[in-house]
Design a protein around this motif. Structure first.
Motif, PDB file in Angstrom:
ATOM      1  N   GLY A   1      53.627  30.805  35.033  1.00  0.00           N
ATOM      2  CA  GLY A   1      53.902  31.156  36.424  1.00  0.00           C
ATOM      3  C   GLY A   1      55.285  30.699  36.859  1.00  0.00           C
ATOM      4  N   ALA A   2      55.648  29.461  36.488  1.00  0.00           N
ATOM      5  CA  ALA A   2      56.974  28.948  36.829  1.00  0.00           C
ATOM      6  C   ALA A   2      58.068  29.743  36.118  1.00  0.00           C
ATOM      7  CB  ALA A   2      57.070  27.469  36.471  1.00  0.00           C
TER       8      ALA A   2
ATOM      9  N   ASP B   1      57.916  21.754  39.021  1.00  0.00           N
ATOM     10  CA  ASP B   1      58.619  22.937  38.529  1.00  0.00           C
ATOM     11  C   ASP B   1      59.807  22.602  37.634  1.00  0.00           C
ATOM     12  OD1 ASP B   1      56.889  24.615  39.813  1.00  0.00           O
ATOM     13  OD2 ASP B   1      58.279  25.244  41.387  1.00  0.00           O
ATOM     14  N   THR B   2      60.433  21.443  37.855  1.00  0.00           N
ATOM     15  CA  THR B   2      61.728  21.220  37.213  1.00  0.00           C
ATOM     16  C   THR B   2      61.826  19.973  36.334  1.00  0.00           C
ATOM     17  OG1 THR B   2      62.625  19.985  39.101  1.00  0.00           O
ATOM     18  CG2 THR B   2      62.880  22.372  39.144  1.00  0.00           C
TER      19      THR B   2
ATOM     20  N   GLY C   1      69.540  24.943  36.374  1.00  0.00           N
ATOM     21  CA  GLY C   1      68.800  26.005  35.718  1.00  0.00           C
ATOM     22  C   GLY C   1      67.985  26.897  36.627  1.00  0.00           C
ATOM     23  N   PRO C   2      67.476  27.990  36.069  1.00  0.00           N
ATOM     24  CA  PRO C   2      66.766  29.002  36.873  1.00  0.00           C
ATOM     25  C   PRO C   2      65.459  28.502  37.460  1.00  0.00           C
ATOM     26  CG  PRO C   2      66.653  29.507  34.510  1.00  0.00           C
ATOM     27  CD  PRO C   2      67.645  28.409  34.664  1.00  0.00           C
ATOM     28  N   LEU C   3      64.761  27.612  36.780  1.00  0.00           N
ATOM     29  CA  LEU C   3      63.510  27.091  37.346  1.00  0.00           C
ATOM     30  C   LEU C   3      63.779  26.298  38.620  1.00  0.00           C
ATOM     31  CD1 LEU C   3      61.698  25.998  34.085  1.00  0.00           C
ATOM     32  CD2 LEU C   3      60.883  27.710  35.700  1.00  0.00           C
ATOM     33  N   ALA C   4      64.837  25.502  38.628  1.00  0.00           N
ATOM     34  CA  ALA C   4      65.178  24.742  39.828  1.00  0.00           C
ATOM     35  C   ALA C   4      65.567  25.682  40.966  1.00  0.00           C
ATOM     36  CB  ALA C   4      66.320  23.776  39.516  1.00  0.00           C
TER      37      ALA C   4
END
Length: 312
Positions: free
Chosen positions: A278-279, A132-133, A29-32
């Motif tokens: 923020g993330a 974050d993930t 995913g985009p956060l990772a």
């Protein structure tokens, strides 16, 4: 028997860096991917095997503590990374990668290792990637691991440790006085006197890994049972990609809202909302614009697509 959040994080980071997909949980995913842009996360990723290599420095996945139910297990493992002896780090990062990798260690990575600053940066990189993930979605992964541990504990009580070890995976067997692992290389390691930690894995499924390079440590990672059982692979995708808290925030951001408004509506602390926003912003799942004294957030078209896919 214990979970290893560090091992789960490293497996998820390796998938992210390789643009891979998990057979059950899919795209990291985009956060990772956004987290990978942080220099300490990128340094951690640079020490992971690429292109068919298999060796991962053991210091990145410290042996879990004996109290597996402590809520700060990941913090304990991060502290172990930061406290790793320089001699052990250099042995694993220089000697073992040279032996087991088909690529040379990057010069920049070598300089950081030689400087004595690598331990702190790796610990920070793991902490950042975890926050974050995976931190938000850890309860789901932990429930799979806990079910497997309960099953193995029952099997040990009923059938004994030898039979249980032999049933962990087709590549693992118990020879009466030794654990045997089917591998292309032959070798023997004396682990007399060491505790054997069995660590069921979810995100590194379906690999079997044995960890013995750190003095005194002996960890056997194996795939947990029933990963994805009862789980609709086509639904709930947004939670797997971003976690429960962030999925809830995105669901409420069809209209632009401030941090304070979201905190009031959803019952979260403002600091929690701010951190997750923020993330999400770094992952380009929300936009933000200033409106007088407030900063307003709204989900992007990509986030809307994720939400729609989750409900299809």
């Amino acid at each position: 028997m214990s979970p290893s959040p560090a091992s789960e994080s490293v497996a998820w980071l390796r998938l992210t860096a390789a643009s891979g997909r998990h057979p059950v949980f899919g795209d990291p995913g985009p956060l990772a991917r956004a987290s990978l842009a942080h220099p300490d996360v990128a340094l951690l990723a640079d020490l992971l095997p690429h292109n068919g290599d298999t060796y991962t420095p053991d210091l990145l996945t410290p042996q879990p503590g004996t109290d597996a139910h402590r809520r700060d297990l990941i913090d304990e493992q991060i502290a172990q990374i930061e406290a790793a002896a320089q001699e052990d780090l250099e042995t694993q990062v220089f000697t073992y990668t040279e032996t087991h990798w088909s690529r040379p260690l990057r010069a920049a990575t070598r300089r950081i290792a030689e400087s004595g600053r690598m331990q702190r940066r790796l610990a920070n990189g793991l902490a950042r990637f975890w926050r974050d993930t995976l931190a938000d979605g850890w309860p789901e992964l932990r429930s799979i691991i806990d079910r497997d541990i309960a099953h193995r504990a029952t099997a040990i009580a009923t059938h004994g440790i030898g039979r249980t070890l032999g049933a962990l995976h087709p590549d693992v067997d118990w020879a009466g006085d030794a654990v045997t692992l089917a591998r292309s290389r032959d070798g023997e390691i004396d682990v007399t006197g060491r505790d054997l930690v069995l660590a069921p894995g979810v995100l590194n499924w379906s690999d079997v890994v044995i960890q013995v390079d750190v003095p005194g440590q002996f960890v056997l990672y194996y795939p947990a049972q029933r990963i994805g059982a009862g789980r609709d692979r086509g639904s709930g995708g947004i939670v797997r990609v971003v976690g429960n808290t962030r999925a809830t925030l995105l669901s409420d951001l069809d209209t632009a809202r401030s941090t304070a408004e979201l905190a009031t509506r959803l019952g979260y602390a403002p600091a929690t909302v701010s951190y997750h926003l923020g993330a999400l912003h770094r992952a380009r799942l929300v936009t933000k614009v200033r409106d007088g004294r407030y900063v307003l957030y709204q989900r992007t078209a990509q986030a809307t697509r994720l939400l729609e896919e989750a409900h299809d």
